[in-house]
Design an enzyme around this catalytic site. Structure first.
Site, PDB file in Angstrom:
ATOM      1  N   HIS A  36      41.187 -35.141   6.426  1.00  0.00           N
ATOM      2  CA  HIS A  36      41.931 -34.856   5.200  1.00  0.00           C
ATOM      3  C   HIS A  36      42.031 -33.353   5.037  1.00  0.00           C
ATOM      4  O   HIS A  36      41.045 -32.631   5.191  1.00  0.00           O
ATOM      5  CB  HIS A  36      41.225 -35.489   4.002  1.00  0.00           C
ATOM      6  CG  HIS A  36      41.620 -34.886   2.698  1.00  0.00           C
ATOM      7  ND1 HIS A  36      42.936 -34.814   2.297  1.00  0.00           N
ATOM      8  CD2 HIS A  36      40.887 -34.294   1.712  1.00  0.00           C
ATOM      9  CE1 HIS A  36      42.998 -34.213   1.114  1.00  0.00           C
ATOM     10  NE2 HIS A  36      41.762 -33.891   0.744  1.00  0.00           N
ATOM     11  N   CYS A  50      41.799 -38.826  -2.137  1.00  0.00           N
ATOM     12  CA  CYS A  50      42.277 -38.265  -0.872  1.00  0.00           C
ATOM     13  C   CYS A  50      41.903 -39.123   0.328  1.00  0.00           C
ATOM     14  O   CYS A  50      42.370 -38.869   1.439  1.00  0.00           O
ATOM     15  CB  CYS A  50      41.728 -36.854  -0.704  1.00  0.00           C
ATOM     16  SG  CYS A  50      42.281 -35.714  -1.988  1.00  0.00           S
ATOM     17  N   ASN A  52      46.927 -28.999   0.213  1.00  0.00           N
ATOM     18  CA  ASN A  52      46.227 -30.276   0.075  1.00  0.00           C
ATOM     19  C   ASN A  52      47.173 -31.265  -0.603  1.00  0.00           C
ATOM     20  O   ASN A  52      47.442 -31.150  -1.800  1.00  0.00           O
ATOM     21  CB  ASN A  52      44.961 -30.069  -0.757  1.00  0.00           C
ATOM     22  CG  ASN A  52      44.157 -31.340  -0.944  1.00  0.00           C
ATOM     23  OD1 ASN A  52      44.622 -32.444  -0.652  1.00  0.00           O
ATOM     24  ND2 ASN A  52      42.946 -31.209  -1.456  1.00  0.00           N
TER      25      ASN A  52
END
Length: 328
Positions: free
Chosen positions: A231, A89, A261
């Protein structure tokens, strides 16, 4: 999804902030999403040729070959350098650092950085701890040479990793250690697994420390930051990071409620959505910070430039029983 997993939608939203996600349609790969995002970035930048394509992804179309060369070819960028980058990520900020290095070294004048993941393809659909978290998506940006004081110039990078905790978030099967079949992988695990509490703790600690270092190297006081683009892992993680940094929560950019996400794609997507929502304007001081598998973390700063941004892609009506396809 909630009913199928034995939880309610409110339970998911309260613990993650996620209310809606986008799932790539059957037959649509990470490379397909990446190519569309790259096309739109090139058009927005009025650039027809780059010297390098960097694709940040955890979910390439194949283990071999890399997906970036295929994406470059699909965009008509024949013969350019093209490679995948897997930093989980944190891939977008790592990709910015790599692109910055290629330009600074004179290897490339323009770099197309694409972050894309179809993370739902590796999430266990029967795992209530992970399946509700992830959505698919892609975002891209074109980088060019600049000067340190120029609006849009990237600040110093803070990058780090801790491989001793790699098992906190990983996929056991699919690499050279364990083949991609249920019998060869420990516990028959071809899916993404996470240790939620450990991940939360590491994410907050690492993102806070990395953010402080990046801001300090840029010569910024934390009180001078106009927007933080973290993030989009979990709304509670973002809120805890902001609290520990002393940044008002209203300055933290978020689109997790609508897209979930999206792994490496989350930071370019939240920046894109923030611009269209009027939350990002030229001259604002922006901190980017990320954390993901590896464990790996990355942060940097920039003053938001006055640049054209592609209009939001229209969302096609999904077929019955399916989630909407992701917009680039």
């Amino acid at each position: 999804m909630g009913a199928r997993l034995g939880v309610t939608d409110d339970w998911i939203a309260q613990r993650t902030g996620i209310r809606r996600r986008r799932v790539a349609a059957p037959g649509v790969s990470t490379g397909d999403l990446a190519a569309e995002a790259g096309r739109r970035a090139l058009e927005a930048a009025s650039v027809t040729q780059v010297q390098a394509v960097v694709l940040a992804t955890t979910t390439p179309d194949h283990i071999v070959p890399g997906s970036a060369p295929w994406v470059a070819a699909r965009l008509g960028l024949d013969g350019v350098a093209a490679f995948d980058l897997n930093s989980g990520c944190s891939g977008f900020v790592y990709g910015l650092a790599v692109a910055h290095g290629l330009i600074s070294a004179g290897v490339a004048e323009h770099v197309l950085l694409i972050s894309a993941d179809t993370i739902t393809r590796v999430a266990d659909p029967d795992d209530a701890q992970t399946a509700p978290l992830f959505g698919d998506g892609a975002g891209a940006v074109v980088l060019r040479p600049g000067t340190p004081g120029e609006s849009g110039a990237l600040g110093p990078f803070d990058l780090g990793s801790d491989g001793t905790h790699g098992s906190v978030v990983h996929i056991a099967a699919g690499g050279s250690r364990h083949r991609a079949d249920h019998h060869a992988a420990p516990g028959g695990a071809p899916f993404l697994t996470m240790s939620g509490r450990d991940l939360f703790r590491h994410a907050v600690q690492r993102m806070v420390a990395s953010s402080r270092r990046a801001a300090e190297q840029a010569g910024w006081a934390l009180t001078e930051i106009d927007a933080v683009a973290p993030h989009q892992a979990n709304e509670r993680i973002s809120a805890d990071v902001a609290r520990r940094l002393g940044v008002p929560e209203q300055r933290v950019l978020s689109d997790i409620a609508d897209v979930g996400n999206t792994a490496a794609a989350s930071i370019p997507l939240v920046l894109h959505h923030a611009v269209h929502a009027g939350a990002l304007k030229p001259g604002m001081r922006v901190l980017l910070t990320s954390f993901g598998a590896g464990l790996a973390w990355a942060s940097t700063t920039l003053t938001w430039p006055d640049i054209p941004v592609p209009a939001p892609a229209p969302e096609p009506a999904p077929p019955a029983g399916a989630s909407p396809s992701p917009a680039g």
